[in-house]
Design an enzyme around this catalytic site. Structure first.
Site, PDB file in Angstrom:
ATOM      1  N   HIS A  69       0.812  -1.214   0.000  1.00 54.23           N
ATOM      2  CA  HIS A  69       0.000   0.000   0.000  1.00 54.23           C
ATOM      3  C   HIS A  69       0.848   1.267   0.000  1.00 54.23           C
ATOM      4  O   HIS A  69       0.387   2.327  -0.403  1.00 54.23           O
ATOM      5  CB  HIS A  69      -0.934   0.021   1.212  1.00 54.23           C
ATOM      6  CG  HIS A  69      -1.888  -1.124   1.260  1.00 54.23           C
ATOM      7  ND1 HIS A  69      -2.858  -1.343   0.306  1.00 54.23           N
ATOM      8  CD2 HIS A  69      -2.015  -2.142   2.160  1.00 54.23           C
ATOM      9  CE1 HIS A  69      -3.550  -2.435   0.609  1.00 54.23           C
ATOM     10  NE2 HIS A  69      -3.051  -2.934   1.725  1.00 54.23           N
ATOM     11  N   HIS A  91       5.888   7.013   6.323  1.00 53.83           N
ATOM     12  CA  HIS A  91       5.495   6.405   5.060  1.00 53.83           C
ATOM     13  C   HIS A  91       4.922   7.492   4.159  1.00 53.83           C
ATOM     14  O   HIS A  91       4.754   8.646   4.573  1.00 53.83           O
ATOM     15  CB  HIS A  91       4.473   5.290   5.297  1.00 53.83           C
ATOM     16  CG  HIS A  91       3.208   5.769   5.949  1.00 53.83           C
ATOM     17  ND1 HIS A  91       3.028   5.772   7.322  1.00 53.83           N
ATOM     18  CD2 HIS A  91       2.073   6.298   5.436  1.00 53.83           C
ATOM     19  CE1 HIS A  91       1.838   6.272   7.605  1.00 53.83           C
ATOM     20  NE2 HIS A  91       1.235   6.600   6.472  1.00 53.83           N
ATOM     21  N   HIS A 149       2.288   8.975   0.832  1.00 51.49           N
ATOM     22  CA  HIS A 149       1.079   8.918   0.012  1.00 51.49           C
ATOM     23  C   HIS A 149       1.258   9.869  -1.166  1.00 51.49           C
ATOM     24  O   HIS A 149       1.851  10.944  -1.025  1.00 51.49           O
ATOM     25  CB  HIS A 149      -0.145   9.343   0.817  1.00 51.49           C
ATOM     26  CG  HIS A 149      -0.453   8.462   1.984  1.00 51.49           C
ATOM     27  ND1 HIS A 149      -1.204   7.310   1.882  1.00 51.49           N
ATOM     28  CD2 HIS A 149      -0.085   8.544   3.285  1.00 51.49           C
ATOM     29  CE1 HIS A 149      -1.291   6.731   3.064  1.00 51.49           C
ATOM     30  NE2 HIS A 149      -0.619   7.469   3.939  1.00 51.49           N
ATOM     31  N   GLU A 161      -2.584  13.277   0.955  1.00 49.57           N
ATOM     32  CA  GLU A 161      -3.940  13.044   1.436  1.00 49.57           C
ATOM     33  C   GLU A 161      -4.534  14.327   2.007  1.00 49.57           C
ATOM     34  O   GLU A 161      -5.727  14.611   1.821  1.00 49.57           O
ATOM     35  CB  GLU A 161      -3.931  11.938   2.483  1.00 49.57           C
ATOM     36  CG  GLU A 161      -3.526  10.591   1.904  1.00 49.57           C
ATOM     37  CD  GLU A 161      -3.766   9.431   2.848  1.00 49.57           C
ATOM     38  OE1 GLU A 161      -4.477   8.499   2.450  1.00 49.57           O
ATOM     39  OE2 GLU A 161      -3.239   9.463   3.966  1.00 49.57           O
ATOM     40  N   HIS A 214       3.996  10.827   6.226  1.00 47.42           N
ATOM     41  CA  HIS A 214       3.366  10.776   7.546  1.00 47.42           C
ATOM     42  C   HIS A 214       4.338  10.163   8.543  1.00 47.42           C
ATOM     43  O   HIS A 214       4.721   8.993   8.407  1.00 47.42           O
ATOM     44  CB  HIS A 214       2.083   9.943   7.498  1.00 47.42           C
ATOM     45  CG  HIS A 214       0.953  10.599   6.785  1.00 47.42           C
ATOM     46  ND1 HIS A 214      -0.161   9.905   6.326  1.00 47.42           N
ATOM     47  CD2 HIS A 214       0.753  11.900   6.453  1.00 47.42           C
ATOM     48  CE1 HIS A 214      -0.993  10.760   5.748  1.00 47.42           C
ATOM     49  NE2 HIS A 214      -0.460  11.967   5.820  1.00 47.42           N
ATOM     50  N   THR A 265      -5.574   6.863   8.184  1.00 46.32           N
ATOM     51  CA  THR A 265      -6.122   7.089   6.843  1.00 46.32           C
ATOM     52  C   THR A 265      -6.208   5.797   6.039  1.00 46.32           C
ATOM     53  O   THR A 265      -6.507   5.818   4.852  1.00 46.32           O
ATOM     54  CB  THR A 265      -5.284   8.117   6.059  1.00 46.32           C
ATOM     55  OG1 THR A 265      -3.985   7.571   5.782  1.00 46.32           O
ATOM     56  CG2 THR A 265      -5.160   9.429   6.830  1.00 46.32           C
TER      57      THR A 265
END
Length: 249
Positions: free
Chosen positions: A88, A113, A115, A119, A132, A199
């Protein structure tokens, strides 16, 4: 092994969050399609908060209240990471010893990590990426610092991670690699503060979110490398409901 990476292959448990986070069921989830973000609450009973929660993350930060928020006091040093592609995202797990002190609380940094796109939205606009930084205090409560990422100059502090991006299900430990964690942060530490959730499933609430106002930059090459490997992995923004978003003065 001093000049190359040691590759540790781990079976991928789809839907597994880091051990740093609350345990999630092994139910398969994705960002799009039948098991996508709009259906997470239907996939597994343990994911119910994804649909029924009232303090879900991420959010679009528009209206804020200026406040004398406590300073973010990062006690970050250098650390040898383990870089994991969990299917992911790419997650950088860190040993103990790096902390964030804020408002009388001390949080231990567990991992960070990525995204893409970001987000978190600011006035309806996302950035190309976000990192994050996930922390936990002695009571087990999570505090997440979001560092927005824009396209710009290549960032040497971040380069070790992007030079060792693992394949799905793979963990990489680089013996000679030491990340300067403090150098990953922007110079200005002003932030937005609000209550939210994870999230990703199970979307557990009770997470203290601190979104730094100043972004960092990565080169288009660095961002493209992550996108090629992982693809888009951002949950859509969620309803603010009755929450207050405070902004440091």
């Amino acid at each position: 092994m001093t000049h190359h990476a040691r590759f540790l292959f781990a079976a991928l448990s789809v839907g597994l969050l880091s051990s740093a986070l609350p345990a999630a069921a092994a139910s398969h989830w994705e960002y799009t399609g039948a098991n996508g973000a709009t259906h997470w609450g239907e996939i597994d009973p343990s994911f119910a908060a994804c649909a029924s929660g009232h303090r879900q993350s991420p959010i679009n930060i528009v209206k804020t209240v200026k406040a004398a928020l406590p300073a973010l006091d990062f006690h970050y040093g250098s650390a040898a990471p383990t870089i994991w592609n969990n299917g992911h995202t790419v997650q950088v797990n860190l040993p103990a010893g790096n902390t964030l002190a804020v408002g009388g609380q001390t949080y231990e940094l567990l991992q960070f990590h990525f995204h893409t796109p970001s987000e978190e939205h600011i006035n309806g606009k996302s950035e190309p990426m976000v990192a994050h930084f996930v922390h936990k205090n002695a009571a087990g409560e999570l505090g997440v610092v979001a560092v927005l990422i824009r396209v710009g100059r290549a960032n040497a502090a971040w380069e070790p991670v992007f030079r060792h991006l693992p394949r799905v299900g793979e963990k990489i430990t680089v013996d000679e690699l030491s990340l300067d964690l403090a150098a990953l942060l922007p110079k200005s530490l002003g932030y937005y503060d609000f209550a939210g959730s994870l999230t990703t499933p199970p979307c557990s609430e009770g997470v203290h979110w601190m979104v730094l106002k100043e972004p960092v930059t990565l080169s288009s090459r660095q961002i493209a490398a992550f996108r090629k490997l992982v693809g888009k992995n951002a949950r859509p923004v969620q309803a603010l409901n009755a929450r207050l978003v405070q902004e440091s003065e």
